[in-house]
Design a protein around this motif. Sequence first.
Motif, PDB file in Angstrom:
ATOM      1  N   SER A  28      99.494 -28.104  18.529  1.00 33.24           N
ATOM      2  CA  SER A  28      98.234 -28.656  18.048  1.00 33.24           C
ATOM      3  C   SER A  28      97.378 -29.187  19.190  1.00 33.24           C
ATOM      4  O   SER A  28      96.165 -29.318  19.053  1.00 33.24           O
ATOM      5  N   SER A  29      98.009 -29.476  20.330  1.00 32.68           N
ATOM      6  CA  SER A  29      97.267 -29.959  21.497  1.00 32.68           C
ATOM      7  C   SER A  29      98.077 -29.649  22.754  1.00 32.68           C
ATOM      8  O   SER A  29      99.296 -29.800  22.763  1.00 32.68           O
ATOM      9  N   VAL A  30      97.389 -29.220  23.806  1.00 29.32           N
ATOM     10  CA  VAL A  30      98.020 -28.970  25.100  1.00 29.32           C
ATOM     11  C   VAL A  30      97.086 -29.485  26.183  1.00 29.32           C
ATOM     12  O   VAL A  30      95.883 -29.241  26.138  1.00 29.32           O
ATOM     13  N   ASN A  31      97.652 -30.208  27.142  1.00 31.62           N
ATOM     14  CA  ASN A  31      96.872 -30.717  28.266  1.00 31.62           C
ATOM     15  C   ASN A  31      97.779 -30.685  29.491  1.00 31.62           C
ATOM     16  O   ASN A  31      98.951 -31.033  29.408  1.00 31.62           O
ATOM     17  N   SER A  32      97.240 -30.267  30.613  1.00 32.30           N
ATOM     18  CA  SER A  32      98.053 -30.241  31.827  1.00 32.30           C
ATOM     19  C   SER A  32      97.282 -30.810  32.998  1.00 32.30           C
ATOM     20  O   SER A  32      96.048 -30.794  33.017  1.00 32.30           O
ATOM     21  N   ARG A  33      98.049 -31.303  33.964  1.00 30.38           N
ATOM     22  CA  ARG A  33      97.436 -31.789  35.200  1.00 30.38           C
ATOM     23  C   ARG A  33      98.434 -31.587  36.339  1.00 30.38           C
ATOM     24  O   ARG A  33      99.645 -31.577  36.131  1.00 30.38           O
ATOM     25  N   ILE A  34      97.903 -31.422  37.519  1.00 26.74           N
ATOM     26  CA  ILE A  34      98.705 -31.235  38.726  1.00 26.74           C
ATOM     27  C   ILE A  34      98.499 -32.457  39.603  1.00 26.74           C
ATOM     28  O   ILE A  34      97.363 -32.860  39.845  1.00 26.74           O
ATOM     29  N   LYS A  40     103.860 -31.206  41.700  1.00 24.84           N
ATOM     30  CA  LYS A  40     104.352 -31.390  40.337  1.00 24.84           C
ATOM     31  C   LYS A  40     103.241 -31.299  39.294  1.00 24.84           C
ATOM     32  O   LYS A  40     102.123 -31.740  39.516  1.00 24.84           O
ATOM     33  N   ALA A  41     103.629 -30.755  38.141  1.00 26.28           N
ATOM     34  CA  ALA A  41     102.713 -30.626  37.013  1.00 26.28           C
ATOM     35  C   ALA A  41     103.243 -31.459  35.855  1.00 26.28           C
ATOM     36  O   ALA A  41     104.449 -31.598  35.673  1.00 26.28           O
ATOM     37  N   THR A  42     102.309 -32.009  35.081  1.00 22.59           N
ATOM     38  CA  THR A  42     102.646 -32.681  33.832  1.00 22.59           C
ATOM     39  C   THR A  42     101.930 -31.926  32.727  1.00 22.59           C
ATOM     40  O   THR A  42     100.717 -31.726  32.790  1.00 22.59           O
ATOM     41  N   VAL A  43     102.684 -31.494  31.720  1.00 20.31           N
ATOM     42  CA  VAL A  43     102.114 -30.752  30.601  1.00 20.31           C
ATOM     43  C   VAL A  43     102.407 -31.527  29.321  1.00 20.31           C
ATOM     44  O   VAL A  43     103.561 -31.755  28.977  1.00 20.31           O
ATOM     45  N   PHE A  44     101.340 -31.966  28.652  1.00 24.36           N
ATOM     46  CA  PHE A  44     101.459 -32.654  27.367  1.00 24.36           C
ATOM     47  C   PHE A  44     101.341 -31.598  26.275  1.00 24.36           C
ATOM     48  O   PHE A  44     100.400 -30.799  26.284  1.00 24.36           O
ATOM     49  N   VAL A  45     102.293 -31.576  25.353  1.00 27.29           N
ATOM     50  CA  VAL A  45     102.248 -30.634  24.235  1.00 27.29           C
ATOM     51  C   VAL A  45     102.497 -31.400  22.942  1.00 27.29           C
ATOM     52  O   VAL A  45     103.488 -32.113  22.812  1.00 27.29           O
ATOM     53  N   SER A  46     101.586 -31.245  21.999  1.00 31.85           N
ATOM     54  CA  SER A  46     101.734 -31.856  20.689  1.00 31.85           C
ATOM     55  C   SER A  46     102.003 -30.748  19.672  1.00 31.85           C
ATOM     56  O   SER A  46     101.346 -29.704  19.688  1.00 31.85           O
ATOM     57  N   PHE A  47     102.990 -30.982  18.794  1.00 29.06           N
ATOM     58  CA  PHE A  47     103.387 -29.980  17.810  1.00 29.06           C
ATOM     59  C   PHE A  47     104.175 -30.672  16.709  1.00 29.06           C
ATOM     60  O   PHE A  47     104.598 -31.813  16.864  1.00 29.06           O
ATOM     61  N   ASP A  48     104.358 -29.987  15.598  1.00 27.61           N
ATOM     62  CA  ASP A  48     105.126 -30.534  14.473  1.00 27.61           C
ATOM     63  C   ASP A  48     106.483 -29.850  14.380  1.00 27.61           C
ATOM     64  O   ASP A  48     106.584 -28.633  14.560  1.00 27.61           O
ATOM     65  N   VAL A  49     107.499 -30.649  14.109  1.00 31.46           N
ATOM     66  CA  VAL A  49     108.843 -30.119  13.840  1.00 31.46           C
ATOM     67  C   VAL A  49     109.332 -30.707  12.521  1.00 31.46           C
ATOM     68  O   VAL A  49     108.815 -31.713  12.051  1.00 31.46           O
ATOM     69  N   LYS A  50     110.361 -30.077  11.968  1.00 30.15           N
ATOM     70  CA  LYS A  50     110.861 -30.495  10.662  1.00 30.15           C
ATOM     71  C   LYS A  50     111.836 -31.663  10.735  1.00 30.15           C
ATOM     72  O   LYS A  50     112.002 -32.390   9.773  1.00 30.15           O
TER      73      LYS A  50
END
Length: 76
Positions: A28-34, A40-50
């Motif tokens: 639902s959302s992805v954001n990355s920064r170096i 190094k990279a930081t990747v934010f990922v938002s998603f739904d799980v059961k």
Amino acid sequence: AINVYAHNRTGLMADISQFFKEKKIDMSSVNSRINKPGTKATVFVSFDVKSMEELSHLIEKIRQIDGVIDIERTRG
């Protein structure tokens, strides 16, 4: 949501996206920064799980992606 901490490399975002595609999980959302080029990279990922069990399983599999250093659960 999670933060993925990894060594920056060509194809990192593609590998993370491919993982979610293969598992049929919508991000639902992805954001990355170096932090600095080539470091190094930081990747934010938002998603739904059961369930928490599914989340734990996903985190373990994402850890296996080349270059991943750590994963942190976040709110978001």
